[in-house]
Design an enzyme around this catalytic site. Sequence first.
Site, PDB file in Angstrom:
ATOM      1  N   SER A  36      28.908  42.172  47.529  1.00 41.63           N
ATOM      2  CA  SER A  36      27.754  43.056  47.295  1.00 41.63           C
ATOM      3  C   SER A  36      27.311  42.981  45.835  1.00 41.63           C
ATOM      4  O   SER A  36      27.509  43.919  45.066  1.00 41.63           O
ATOM      5  CB  SER A  36      28.061  44.501  47.712  1.00 41.63           C
ATOM      6  OG  SER A  36      29.242  45.000  47.146  1.00 41.63           O
ATOM      7  N   LYS A  94      39.474  41.677  46.475  1.00 42.55           N
ATOM      8  CA  LYS A  94      38.909  42.797  47.231  1.00 42.55           C
ATOM      9  C   LYS A  94      39.576  42.991  48.588  1.00 42.55           C
ATOM     10  O   LYS A  94      40.041  44.082  48.915  1.00 42.55           O
ATOM     11  CB  LYS A  94      37.402  42.585  47.461  1.00 42.55           C
ATOM     12  CG  LYS A  94      36.563  42.516  46.229  1.00 42.55           C
ATOM     13  CD  LYS A  94      35.093  42.340  46.566  1.00 42.55           C
ATOM     14  CE  LYS A  94      34.816  41.073  47.351  1.00 42.55           C
ATOM     15  NZ  LYS A  94      35.196  39.835  46.656  1.00 42.55           N
ATOM     16  N   SER A 149      38.446  37.868  43.704  1.00 39.07           N
ATOM     17  CA  SER A 149      38.892  38.953  42.819  1.00 39.07           C
ATOM     18  C   SER A 149      40.063  39.733  43.401  1.00 39.07           C
ATOM     19  O   SER A 149      40.837  40.358  42.675  1.00 39.07           O
ATOM     20  CB  SER A 149      37.732  39.916  42.524  1.00 39.07           C
ATOM     21  OG  SER A 149      37.276  40.526  43.727  1.00 39.07           O
TER      22      SER A 149
END
Length: 199
Positions: free
Chosen positions: A106, A38, A36
């Site tokens: 997470s 991050k 993504s």
Amino acid sequence: MTDNIVWHNAAVNHRERQLRNGHQPCLLWYTGLSGSGKSTIANAVDRLLFNLGCSTYLLDGDNVRHGLNNDLGFDDTSRVENIRRITEVSRLMLDAGLIVGTAFISPFIADRAKAKALAGNAFIEVFVDTPLAICEQRDPKGLYKKVRAGEIAHFTGISSPYEAPQKPDIHVNTVELSIEQAARQVLAYLRGQGIVANN
């Protein structure tokens, strides 16, 4: 926990560290699918903050699994323990007065809620929102290709669930924003909250 373990109060307190650093400590919790962006965004933010003279540290998912969490797998139980350990390390870094970035998938809301409960008002959830199709198209580590070939099990977003944040503090849309724009969005939030000075 045994009764023989007692929290040790340091001679240099939290407030003194905050004044020395010149900013409030906070925990920037980046969450999103693999690929993504991050880690890339977290690194860009870390560079901006460091250039401003802030005391920072970035905990990256892969880096932590090279040492502290190298005994853990990728099943759901291991993922929960992975995030629990990171949360505890982050709490110690917050006590040192740092701006801490954590770039981890997470995937579970409950685990992120525990991190927030531990960090309190210092917790800032950053949802790096990138559709699965785009993450798979990017596939920077070749993981999605391995998943589709049946070489990897328990992969978030495909064979293991990802529970997206419902109300993140910062919602980063990587389809619309460049890395630089996303990093500036995070920095603007920190300035707006008075965590980092407007200079």
